[in-house]
Write a protein that holds these residues in place. Sequence first.
Motif, PDB file in Angstrom:
ATOM      1  N   LYS A  15       0.838  -1.203   0.000  1.00 14.13           N
ATOM      2  CA  LYS A  15       0.000   0.000   0.000  1.00 14.13           C
ATOM      3  C   LYS A  15       0.869   1.249   0.000  1.00 14.13           C
ATOM      4  O   LYS A  15       1.842   1.335   0.741  1.00 14.13           O
ATOM      5  CB  LYS A  15      -0.906  -0.019   1.232  1.00 14.13           C
ATOM      6  CG  LYS A  15      -1.794   1.191   1.388  1.00 14.13           C
ATOM      7  CD  LYS A  15      -2.624   1.075   2.653  1.00 14.13           C
ATOM      8  CE  LYS A  15      -3.423   2.344   2.904  1.00 14.13           C
ATOM      9  NZ  LYS A  15      -4.215   2.265   4.153  1.00 14.13           N
ATOM     10  N   GLN A  84      -5.570  -0.754  -1.133  1.00 14.79           N
ATOM     11  CA  GLN A  84      -5.997  -2.153  -1.177  1.00 14.79           C
ATOM     12  C   GLN A  84      -7.170  -2.352  -2.129  1.00 14.79           C
ATOM     13  O   GLN A  84      -7.276  -3.398  -2.780  1.00 14.79           O
ATOM     14  CB  GLN A  84      -6.345  -2.652   0.224  1.00 14.79           C
ATOM     15  CG  GLN A  84      -5.120  -2.832   1.105  1.00 14.79           C
ATOM     16  CD  GLN A  84      -5.456  -3.377   2.479  1.00 14.79           C
ATOM     17  OE1 GLN A  84      -6.544  -3.170   2.991  1.00 14.79           O
ATOM     18  NE2 GLN A  84      -4.487  -4.071   3.078  1.00 14.79           N
ATOM     19  N   SER A  87      -6.697  -3.581  -5.774  1.00 12.43           N
ATOM     20  CA  SER A  87      -6.434  -4.986  -6.097  1.00 12.43           C
ATOM     21  C   SER A  87      -7.490  -5.500  -7.068  1.00 12.43           C
ATOM     22  O   SER A  87      -8.687  -5.422  -6.792  1.00 12.43           O
ATOM     23  CB  SER A  87      -6.432  -5.844  -4.839  1.00 12.43           C
ATOM     24  OG  SER A  87      -5.397  -5.468  -3.960  1.00 12.43           O
TER      25      SER A  87
END
Lengths: 116, 112
Positions: A15, A84, A87
Amino acid sequence: GAGVSQSPSNKVTEKGKDVELRCDPISGHTALYWYRQSLGQGLEFLIYFQGNSAPDKSGLPSDRFSAERTGGSVSTLTIQRTQQEDSAVYLCASSLDPPTVYNEQFFGPGTRLTVL
Amino acid sequence: GESVGLHLPTLSVQEGDNSIINCAYSNSASDYFIWYKQESGKGPQFIIDIRSNMDKRQGQRVTVLLNKTVKHLSLQIAATQPGDSAVYFCAVVYSSASKIIFGSGTRLSIRP
């Protein structure tokens, strides 16, 4: 002949880091698209390049996302300060012209991005 | 805005039976429609398309039906085989905007 290729096939990052995803379209294809596919979801349009025209960036989810297409061929999708929720599998596609009934979009295998 | 959906998330079919996968769309200003097949770990692959001025088109073991009145599209796969296992997406093309809107997909699984 060669199809659309993408690299890397998998990318794991932390991250906050920046990532670059590459797409090599089929030679001679003037249209290039980037899509994002989250787990179990459909394809989300991100950006579209057509020849020398200004790209259609209407699908980019935030200003952390940008893309370039150099020389009308290879394209790079850059995600800055990854989160995140970034993703996903990032898919590239190319076609001869803007999508018409005669010009099929050919997809690459995608880059699976995992942000830890 | 445009949207494409109303997919069943999964469909299980007995091998040899026919499969029907459905899709609905919201914007009638579409030029044509495409079905894609996506196998695990691969990008979507074109199966068949249909122009908006048609209501049926047939390919090899596949048929696409378009009902513009109710904005509904279906893909029929005859004599389903194990190799048909994949996620199937419908996509709606708006050529004037150079846009393709994808549905969320239906995962087809085949029972032996």
